[in-house]
Enzyme design. Structure first.
Site, short mmCIF file in Angstrom:
data_model
loop_
_atom_site.label_atom_id
_atom_site.label_comp_id
_atom_site.label_asym_id
_atom_site.label_seq_id
_atom_site.Cartn_x
_atom_site.Cartn_y
_atom_site.Cartn_z
N GLU A 17 -5.18 2.97 -161.62
CA GLU A 17 -5.97 2.17 -160.69
C GLU A 17 -7.29 1.80 -161.36
OE1 GLU A 17 -8.10 2.60 -156.30
OE2 GLU A 17 -7.97 4.32 -157.65
N ASN B 44 7.10 19.71 -139.01
CA ASN B 44 6.85 21.02 -138.39
C ASN B 44 6.01 20.95 -137.12
OD1 ASN B 44 4.36 20.44 -139.45
ND2 ASN B 44 4.28 22.19 -140.85
N ASP C 290 4.37 15.74 -144.03
CA ASP C 290 4.53 16.78 -145.03
C ASP C 290 5.68 16.44 -145.98
OD1 ASP C 290 6.84 17.51 -143.45
OD2 ASP C 290 5.46 18.59 -142.13
N ASP D 34 6.23 13.95 -140.02
CA ASP D 34 5.88 15.34 -139.73
C ASP D 34 7.17 16.11 -139.43
OD1 ASP D 34 4.83 17.73 -138.82
OD2 ASP D 34 4.26 16.93 -136.86
N ASP E 182 -5.59 7.91 -160.27
CA ASP E 182 -6.64 7.42 -159.37
C ASP E 182 -7.90 7.09 -160.18
OD1 ASP E 182 -7.66 7.18 -156.51
OD2 ASP E 182 -9.04 8.71 -157.27
#
Length: 554
Positions: free
Chosen positions: A283, A37, A43, A35, A214
Site C-alpha cells: 500500500e 461465536n 472471527d 461471527d 500496510d
C-alpha cells in the site's frame, strides 16, 4: 445458500510463481465478515464457514486484514504480537485450518502485515522506552526536544496533529505517523529489519501465499529528521487524508518514501523467493508521488510484485479522461512495474457512494476494473452493491472519525458487517449485537436476496470475474490506449496473437466511437449492449463493448 465446493485435500494450489499477475483478490475485514461465536465480532472460524461463498465468486486469493493480538485502538493495525492470533479472532490452529480450507478450494491466502509501527503496549516498545541504553533503545524513532521543548521537527500525523509524542519515562519524543499509541519502528536499525523478516518467515512457514504490506512507504524516515517543506494550496491533494487534515499542507519528502526502502524490499523479496509461489502487494500512501513510488517498488524482479496507490480510491470520479490520465501516468513512471487496482477498501468510503453511482454505472465501472492491465482487489460487500453506511456519532468506533467529526466521519461506514440474509436484524452476520450497526437498507442487498437472481449485482460480479478468467489477455496482456474523453474510453489488450478491444461510455447519452481496424467479433459473454456497425462503435448510456480479434485466424 450452499456454497460447498469439491474438496481435493491432496491437491493444493499449483505452483505458479506468476499467479498474482492479473489475479483477482478479495479483501476480508475479519471483524465484519462472519461471527461464529456470538460475540458480535467476526472471527477466523467465521471466515472458514464462508469460504465456499468466496470460492463461488471465482476469485484467486483472499487478503485478510490484521487478526494479530492488539488493544484494537486502530482495530488490529496496532499490533502487540506479530506471531499469534488475537483471542477475539481465534487461535493459530484456527488460522492453520483457514489456510488448509482455502487451499482445498484453490484460494490463495494473503495476510496483512503492519510493519511500519506497533502498538505502544508491544513488549519491544515497553523495553525501548525504559531507558536510552537498553538492547531495544534504538528500535523506534526517538529524538530529543528542541531547546524550547517543542517536537524535533514539523512532521504531522495522518490522524491529525504532530507526528511526535512526548514520553516522560525516556524524556524524548517518539515518532508516530498514525495514532499516538502506534509508535514507528526504526528501520535504520538492522536488528529491526532482521526481526521483521523473521516475522514474515513465521507466516510463510504456516503456508500463507503472500502479504499485503500496510503503509509500505512509511517504513523509513529521514535520518536527519529534516522539516518537510510547505505545499502550495493549489498542489494539495486529498486522496490519502481528508481535506480537513492539515497533513495535506506539507510535501512529505522526509517523513516517508525514503530511498533506503529499496534495500529492505530486496531483502523481503529474497526471503519470499525462498518459497514456491509467494507474492506481495504494498500500500503506497503518498498524494504527491504515489504512482512513481509504485513504479519504484515493483520494478524488476527483486522488489515487490505489485503495489497500489490511491488514484482510484479518491473522491475524484474516474471519467474517461481521468482514467486515461492515470493509466498514461502509470505507463510513464511505472511501465516496468505492476499495479493492483481497487475502487474500495476498508479505509475509504465505498465507491458506490463516493462517486454517486447508479446500478448501471456500478456495473460499468466493474467492467472497467476487470479490463485494466494489473491485478484487482475487491472489498467485501462491493459485490452486493453496498453503499456507505451512516454510523451515528454515538455508535462510532473509528478514532479517525472521532477526531474529525462531523466533516469527516471516519471509516466505520465502509466497515459495517456483511449481510448474508434479509430475515433478521443481524443480517446473518451474528446472533448478538454487532460491533457496528447494520443499516436496514443493506439487508435488501444481502447474499440470499441476490443469490438466485441472474440480474443481480452479485451475479454480474461473478460473470465479470469469470469473463476475465476466460480471457487471459485481460489479466496478463499488454495495453494500448485508443481514445479517451470525459464521456468515453477505449483501449486494446493484446497477448499471444489475441486482442481484446474494450470501450466504455461513462455518460448518460449514447456515444459513437471510430471502429478499430480489423475483423472483430463481439465477446457476448460480457453481456453489454455496445455493438459494432459499419463505420462505428455504438455505446448506449453506461454501456461497454468487448470485441475479440485473433491475428493468426485471418
Amino acid at each position: 445458500m450452499n456454497f460447498d465446493m469439491p474438496v481435493h485435500a491432496d491437491n493444493p494450489p499449483p505452483v505458479d510463481k506468476d499467479w498474482w499477475r492479473g489475479a483477482v483478490i478479495y479483501q476480508i475485514y475479519p471483524r465484519s465478515f462472519q461471527d461464529s461465536n456470538g460475540d458480535g465480532v467476526g472471527d477466523l472460524a467465521g471466515i472458514i464457514n464462508r469460504l465456499g461463498y468466496v470460492a463461488s465468486l471465482g476469485v484467486d486469493a483472499i487478503w485478510i486484514s490484521p487478526f494479530f493480538p492488539s488493544p484494537m485502538l486502530d482495530f488490529g493495525y496496532d499490533v502487540t504480537n506479530y506471531r499469534d492470533v488475537d483471542p477475539m479472532f481465534g487461535t493459530l490452529a484456527d488460522f492453520d485450518a483457514l489456510v488448509r480450507r482455502a487451499h482445498e478450494l484453490k484460494i490463495r491466502v494473503i495476510i496483512d502485515l503492519v510493519l511500519s509501527h506497533t502498538s505502544d503496549t508491544h513488549r519491544w516498545f515497553r523495553e525501548s522506552r525504559s531507558s536510552r541504553d537498553n538492547p531495544k533503545s534504538n528500535w523506534y524513532v526517538w529524538a530529543d526536544a528542541k531547546p524550547d521543548g517543542t517536537p524535533p521537527n514539523n512532521w504531522l500525523s495522518i490522524f491529525g496533529g504532530s507526528a511526535w509524542e512526548w514520553d516522560g519515562e525516556r524524556m524524548q519524543y517518539y515518532l508516530h505517523n498514525f495514532l499516538t499509541s502506534q509508535p514507528d519502528l526504526n528501520f535504520h536499525e538492522p536488528e529491526v529489519q532482521d526481526e521483521l523478516l523473521e516475522v514474515a518467515r513465521f507466516w510463510l512457514d504456516r503456508g500463507v501465499d503472500g502479504f499485503r504490506f500496510d503503509t509500505i512507504n512509511f517504513y523509513f524516515c529521514d535520518k536527519e529528521l529534516r522539516d518537510n517543506p510547505a505545499l502550495a494550496p493549489e498542489r494539495r491533494d486529498f486522496s490519502t487524508a481528508p481535506e480537513v487534515n492539515p497533513y495535506n499542507w506539507q510535501e512529505h519528502l522526509y517523513d516517508k518514501s525514503r530511498p533506503e526502502m529499496i534495500g529492505f524490499l530486496r531483502r523481503m523479496r529474497a526471503l519470499m523467493d525462498q518459497y514456491p509461489a509467494v507474492a506481495a502487494v504494498g500500500e503506497v500512501g503518498d498524494a504527491q508521488r504515489g504512482m512513481e513510488i509504485m513504479g519504484e517498488y515493483t520494478r524488476g524482479d527483486d522488489r515487490m510484485q505489485m503495489c497500489y496507490a490511491f488514484e482510484f480510491l479518491s473522491t475524484e470520479v474516474p471519467t474517461g479522461s481521468r482514467v486515461a490520465q492515470v493509466l498514461d501516468r502509470f505507463a510513464e513512471v511505472a511501465a516496468d512495474g505492476w499495479s493492483c487496482w481497487a475502487f474500495s477498501n476498508h479505509d475509504v468510503e465505498r465507491h458506490v457512494t463516493r462517486w454517486g453511482l447508479n446500478d448501471a454505472q456500478l456495473r460499468l465501472y466493474l467492467a472497467l476494473l476487470m479490463s485494466l492491465r494489473g491485478s484487482v482487489c475487491l472489498y467485501q460487500g462491493e459485490e452486493l452493491g453496498l453503499a456507505e453506511a451512516y454510523v451515528a456519532f454515538e455508535d462510532l468506533q473509528d478514532p479517525y472519525g472521532k477526531r474529525f467529526w462531523p466533516k469527516f466521519r471516519g471509516r466505520d461506514g465502509c466497515r459495517t458487517p456483511m449481510v448474508w440474509i434479509t430475515d433478521n436484524l443481524g443480517g446473518g452476520f451474528s446472533d448478538a449485537k454487532p460491533w457496528l450497526p447494520i443499516p436496514m437498507d443493506h439487508l435488501s442487498h444481502s447474499v440470499s436476496a441476490q443469490e438466485h437472481d441472474a440480474l443481480s449485482v452479485l451475479a454480474f460480479y461473478r460473470r465479470m470475474i469469470a469473463f476475465r478468467k476466460q480471457h487471459p489477455v485481460l489479466a496478463k496482456g499488454g495495453f494500448e490506449m485508443r481514445s479517451a474523453n470525459a464521456d468515453c474510453l477505449a483501449f486494446e489488450r493484446a497477448l499471444g496473437g489475441k486482442r481484446m478491444f474494450c470501450a466504455f461510455n461513462f455518460s448518460n447519452t449514447d456515444q459513437t466511437l471510430p471502429p478499430p481496424p480489423g475483423d472483430w467479433r463481439i465477446a457476448q459473454a460480457a453481456g453489454f449492449a455496445g455493438h459494432m456497425e459499419q463505420g462505428g462503435v455504438y455505446l448506449p448510456a453506461y454501456q461497454a463493448l468487448f470485441a475479440e480479434y485473433e491475428e493468426n485466424s485471418h
